[in-house]
Design an enzyme around this catalytic site. Structure first.
Site, PDB file in Angstrom:
ATOM      1  N   ASP A  23     -38.189  41.161 -25.965  1.00 15.13           N
ATOM      2  CA  ASP A  23     -38.441  42.202 -24.943  1.00 15.13           C
ATOM      3  C   ASP A  23     -37.316  42.314 -23.919  1.00 15.13           C
ATOM      4  O   ASP A  23     -37.334  43.210 -23.078  1.00 15.13           O
ATOM      5  CB  ASP A  23     -39.731  41.881 -24.168  1.00 15.13           C
ATOM      6  CG  ASP A  23     -40.983  42.308 -24.928  1.00 15.13           C
ATOM      7  OD1 ASP A  23     -40.839  42.909 -26.011  1.00 15.13           O
ATOM      8  OD2 ASP A  23     -42.084  42.039 -24.426  1.00 15.13           O
TER       9      ASP A  23
ATOM     10  N   LYS B  76     -42.892  45.798 -17.016  1.00 12.63           N
ATOM     11  CA  LYS B  76     -42.966  46.944 -17.947  1.00 12.63           C
ATOM     12  C   LYS B  76     -44.389  47.098 -18.450  1.00 12.63           C
ATOM     13  O   LYS B  76     -45.189  46.147 -18.406  1.00 12.63           O
ATOM     14  CB  LYS B  76     -42.022  46.751 -19.140  1.00 12.63           C
ATOM     15  CG  LYS B  76     -42.298  45.524 -20.032  1.00 12.63           C
ATOM     16  CD  LYS B  76     -43.340  45.707 -21.118  1.00 12.63           C
ATOM     17  CE  LYS B  76     -43.560  44.447 -21.955  1.00 12.63           C
ATOM     18  NZ  LYS B  76     -44.825  44.445 -22.704  1.00 12.63           N
TER      19      LYS B  76
END
Ligand code: C5P
Length: 280
Positions: A135, A9
Site C-alpha cells: 500500500d 486512505k
C-alpha cells in the site's frame, strides 16, 4: 528539522481479481487519501542509528516499524549516510484498513529525499517503496489513484471530491483486523462478478461505486464486524463500507455520527497534494 503530515486512505472500491503464485492477491482499487493524518518530525541525528518515538505507546518503535524500514531502504538505495531522530504523533488508528503505517513509510521516503537534496525522483521512491509494503506506493501518488498489481501499480487520477453536501465519517470499533488473516479467509469463487473498468469510469464521472471484496472475509475473521456494520446502517447512513481489510468503515449520509460504545469517529474529507509538494 522537517515536520510532515502523513494522511490515511480509504478504498472507495476494492476488487480482488486472483491469488498469485507468490501468495499475494491481484487487485484493482480506487484509493483516496483523506485528511485524517499523523504528523512526523525528522531531526538529523549525530549518531549512526535512527531513533523513533511515538505518542501512542501501543505502536512498536523497533526496526519492524515501517518508518525505520523506509529510512533504511532510502539509505540503501541512495548511499545517503544521515540518521534521524523521528517523532510520530499518531492519530490514524492501527489495524483499521486506513493505511497508517504505509502512509508513515511513504512520508519517511519523501522526508529523507527532501533532507538529502532530492537525489531520487518520485518514480524511484514509488518503485522502491513496494519492496516494503503493497500500500505504500499509493501514498506517493497525488491522493487519488487507481492501483493494480498487488497495489504497487499506481495510476494517478485527478482529485475527486466528496459527493456534494455529504459528510463522511470514519468509524472504528475497539478491535482491529490483521490484513493477513482477512486475505487468508477470502473466498475468491464467492465474489460477485464486476466490470471493474466500468466501475472506475462511473466513479470518475460522478457516480461513485462503493464495494469491497474483502468485507465478507473480514466478517468471517471477526463476526462482530458484521453486526457493527448493521448498527451503522440502522443509525441512518446511506453508505457504510469497510475500508481495506478493516476494521474501520467509511460512512456517508448523516451529519453526525451515532453514539456507539467503544467506538472512535472522525469526520474526514478527501485530500490531495500538488505535484512537487507533500500533503499539507
Ligand atoms: O504488502 P503488505 O505487507 O502490506 O501485505 C500484508 C499482507 O496482506 C500480505 O502478507 C498478504 O497476506 C496480504 N496481501 C495480499 N495481497 C495484496 C496485498 C496484501 O494477499 N495485494
Amino acid at each position: 528539522m522537517l515536520t510532515l503530515r502523513s494522511p490515511a486512505k480509504i478504498n472507495l472500491f476494492l476488487r480482488i481479481l486472483s491469488k498469485r503464485v507468490d501468495g499475494y492477491h491481484s487487485l484493482a482499487s480506487l484509493f483516496q487519501a483523506i485528511d485524517l493524518a499523523d504528523e512526523i518530525t525528522f531531526t538529523p541525528s549525530h549518531t549512526s542509528r535512527d531513533h523513533l518515538t511515538c505518542t501512542d505507546p501501543s505502536i512498536p518503535t523497533d526496526p519492524k516499524n515501517l518508518i525505520l524500514k523506509a529510512a533504511h531502504l532510502f539509505r540503501r538505495k541512495t548511499g545517503f549516510k544521515q540518521y534521524f531522530n523521528i517523532h510520530l504523533s499518531k492519530k490514524i488508528p492501527a489495524e483499521a484498513g486506513l493505511g497508517g503505517g504505509s502512509s508513515n513509510a511513504a512520508t519517511t521516503l519523501w522526508a529523507c529525499n527532501q533532507l538529502s537534496g532530492s537525489p531520487a525522483t518520485i518514480e524511484n521512491l514509488l518503485t522502491w517503496s513496494s519492496e516494503i509494503g503493497s500500500d505504500i506506493p499509493f501514498f506517493l501518488s497525488e491522493g487519488t489513484a487507481y492501483c493494480t498489481g498487488r497495489g504497487e501499480i499506481v495510476q494517478n487520477l485527478s482529485p475527486l471530491q466528496l459527493p456534494s453536501e455529504r459528510k463522511m465519517w470514519i468509524i472504528k470499533p475497539a478491535f482491529g483486523c490483521a490484513t493477513k488473516d482477512v486475505y487468508a479467509n477470502l473466498k475468491l469463487v464467492s465474489l460477485p462478478p464486476r466490470d471493474v473498468e466500468e466501475e472506475l469510469k462511473s466513479s470518475l464521472a460522478g457516480n461513485p461505486a462503493y464495494f469491497n471484496d474483502l468485507e465478507e472475509a473480514a466478517f468471517t475473521v471477526n463476526p462482530a464486524l458484521k453486526n457493527f456494520k448493521q448498527e451503522l446502517l440502522s443509525s441512518g447512513f446511506e453508505t457504510v463500507l469497510l475500508s481495506g481489510s478493516g476494521s474501520s468503515f467509511f460512512c456517508i449520509g448523516k451529519n453526525a455520527p451515532p453514539t456507539l460504545a467503544n467506538t472512535k469517529a472522525f469526520q474526514v474529507n478527501f485530500t490531495s497534494r500538488k505535484q512537487n509538494s507533500w500533503y499539507l
